[in-house]
Every structure is written in structure tokens, then in C-alpha cells.
Design a protein around this motif. Structure first.
Motif: not given
Length: 209
Positions: A41-46
Motif C-alpha cells: 500500500l505504501a508503494r502504491k501511494k508513493a
């Protein structure tokens, strides 16, 4: 009576099922993410943030280009501008990288200065080249097919008369210019940025009289 009991039982079963499903859905929703899911999820947001930042930077760059173009067009129409050249070409296509504060075409209303200079050389004008300073005539200005401006005029100086053509590109304040001597078989081409005279920074060498 039997049908009534059957309907009541069906309703109770359905109500119980819906309650159980709702509780299960809520529990599934409140279940904490695993470490792997959190990283994903963090990679997607970044990635989404980088995409937004890239698009914003692109929009800002485009707006700045359009602002420089509008400023250059207005300066040319006002006949108060300087083309500060970063490159010069001879008639054979040979190119040289030059210093833009001593290589320029400057127009101030009915006067024009065309200067060629090379650092480390004295030359006729003290900056390694030649300076043509004179009055302009037969000025023509028109919109070109790229959304910029085209300008053509003559410059009559003490040492020569030249025909000058300037073409402002339609995407920024970059421009190409040619200066052809009408007394000798000499042509020099300039490429650089057009800026209003009050925002330019040029050094004019000596002009022979």
C-alpha cells in the motif's frame, strides 16, 4: 397457521444470516493489514504521489515556457529586445558555442546593434569580433506558423549594411537569426533567447566610425 410459522421461521433465519454477514464484513474490514500488505500500500501511494508531482512539474514548466514566449513576443512588437546568442553558425554550417553577453542582436526602437565576439581575442571591437551599430529600415513583423513572430529588417551602419532575419519559436523564447552582409558575401546565424532589453545583460564593444 402452518404457513404463518413457516414465514416467521424464514424471516428469523434470514435476519440471523444478515446479522452474521454484517458482523463478518465488519470484522474483515477492521482486520489489521499484514506487513507485506502495508508495504504494498505504501508503494502504491508513493507511486501515485510521484505521478502527481511529475504532472504538476510538467504543467508548471509549460506555463513558464508560455510566459517566456509571451514576454518575448511583446518585446519584439515593442522593438525593445535582445537576442542573446549561445551559438553562432557560419554559412557552411559550422557551429561555435559562444558567450551570450557579447554575442547578441539588440533592437531599441529604430536602432539596432549586431555583435559577434569571442573571448580571449581582441578583434575589431575589443571583444574578439565585430560590432555593427546602426539605424533600421524596411521593418516587417508577422506571426509565423508556429505561434511565434518573424521579423525582417535592414541595418545601416558605418562599416556595412546588413539584412537581419529573426524567427521566434512558438514554444518558448528561443529564436534563430541570420545576419547577411549586403556589401560582402558574409552571413552569420545566431541562436539564443529573446528577452526584453531591461532584463538583458550584454556588453557592447567598440564600434568603428
Amino acid at each position: 397457521m402452518k404457513n404463518f410459522l413457516l414465514r416467521t421461521l424464514t424471516f428469523l433465519l434470514l435476519f440471523t444470516f444478515m446479522g452474521s454477514f454484517s458482523a463478518f464484513a465488519q470484522e474483515a474490514q477492521e482486520k489489521p493489514l499484514t506487513e507485506k500488505e502495508q508495504r504494498k500500500l505504501a508503494r502504491k501511494k508513493a507511486k501515485e504521489e510521484r505521478k502527481k508531482a511529475k504532472e504538476l512539474a510538467k504543467q508548471q514548466a509549460k506555463a513558464e515556457e508560455q510566459a517566456r514566449l509571451a514576454m518575448a513576443k511583446q518585446a519584439m512588437q515593442d522593438q525593445q529586445f535582445v537576442l542573446q546568442a549561445n551559438q553562432v553558425y557560419d554559412r557552411y554550417g559550422n557551429v561555435a558555442q559562444v558567450t551570450n553577453n557579447i554575442n547578441f542582436i539588440k533592437m531599441e526602437k529604430e536602432n539596432c546593434v549586431v555583435q559577434l565576439g569571442f573571448e580571449g581575442i581582441v578583434g575589431y571591437n575589443g571583444v574578439g569580433g565585430i560590432t555593427l551599430d546602426g539605424k533600421i529600415s524596411e521593418l516587417e513583423i508577422k506571426e509565423n506558423e508556429y505561434g511565434g513572430l518573424s521579423m525582417v529588417f535592414n541595418v545601416q551602419g558605418s562599416i556595412m549594411q546588413a539584412r537581419v532575419r529573426i524567427n521566434l519559436n512558438g514554444g518558448d523564447n528561443w529564436a534563430d537569426a541570420s545576419v547577411r552582409s549586403q556589401t560582402e558575401n558574409i552571413e552569420i546565424k545566431f541562436r539564443g533567447n529573446i528577452v526584453p532589453t531591461n532584463l538583458s545583460s550584454v556588453f557592447q564593444g567598440a564600434t568603428p566610425y
